[in-house]
Design an enzyme around this catalytic site. Sequence first.
Site, PDB file in Angstrom:
ATOM      1  N   CYS A   1       0.721   1.035  -6.854  1.00  0.00           N
ATOM      2  CA  CYS A   1      -0.355   0.819  -7.841  1.00  0.00           C
ATOM      3  C   CYS A   1      -1.186   2.082  -8.022  1.00  0.00           C
ATOM      4  O   CYS A   1      -1.631   2.395  -9.139  1.00  0.00           O
ATOM      5  CB  CYS A   1      -1.278  -0.302  -7.388  1.00  0.00           C
ATOM      6  SG  CYS A   1      -0.410  -1.812  -7.008  1.00  0.00           S
TER       7      CYS A   1
HETATM    8  C1  BEZ Z   1       2.453  -1.475  -3.825  1.00  0.00           C
HETATM    9  O1  BEZ Z   1       1.738  -2.049  -4.653  1.00  0.00           O
HETATM   10  O2  BEZ Z   1       2.342  -0.302  -3.609  1.00  0.00           O
HETATM   11  C2  BEZ Z   1       3.504  -2.268  -3.126  1.00  0.00           C
HETATM   12  C3  BEZ Z   1       3.365  -3.632  -3.025  1.00  0.00           C
HETATM   13  C4  BEZ Z   1       4.340  -4.366  -2.379  1.00  0.00           C
HETATM   14  C5  BEZ Z   1       5.462  -3.744  -1.852  1.00  0.00           C
HETATM   15  C6  BEZ Z   1       5.589  -2.373  -1.970  1.00  0.00           C
HETATM   16  C7  BEZ Z   1       4.604  -1.634  -2.604  1.00  0.00           C
END
Ligand code: BEZ
Length: 211
Positions: free
Chosen positions: A45
């Site tokens: 994100c």
């Molecule tokens: C992320 O948002 O970075 C993420 C969320 C779940 C699994 C892997 C990455």
Amino acid sequence: MALRLGDMAPNFKAQTTAGEIDFYEYLGNSWGILFSHPADYTPVCTTELGKTALLKDEFAKRNVKVVAVSVDPLDRHAGWVRDINETQNVEVDFPLVADSDRNVATLYDMIHPNASATATVRSLFVIGPDKLVKLIITYPASTGRNFNEVLRVVDSLQLTANHSVATPADWIHGEDVIVVPAVSTEDALQKFPKGVKVVKPYLRYTPQPNL
Ligand code: BEZ
């Protein structure tokens, strides 16, 4: 019920990192992109919000306003945005909704219980100036979206809205586009002065009209 293409995008009021917004008022007559993330302080994100901030001028050129959604509260958003700015070398200035009560996530069906009971998936909606949903994409938490693809689709949607053309597979800005089936070849020849190439009666190309 899940939103589908052509549905009216639900309006909402929400606290965001840019103050309280009424979604419709915020969009005005612009196109909109509403997109969700699993949570604050997550690596994928962080890169997605950074990339969105980096593409600020590209969105502005297309008259697109961007709103991000995360189910964390506003005080958490503030620290995370500082991290994004620092690590991605950007200035996040689009609103990040603090959706702790999951109002927006519920309206837009952004929680997919069989993927996660609490976290939003990577949902992205393109909304037209008429407030109708034009594009829905859903990615899993572990895959960051391709924001150049999002821009490419916006270009295609805007070409369809403004010029009655569609775009072929893998089309990129500058390449020939397709005359939509609703336009007869006779009308197409009038409408597209750069020319119409008729490969089959149903497969007709014209140079991108807005260049
Ligand atoms: C992320 O948002 O970075 C993420 C969320 C779940 C699994 C892997 C990455």
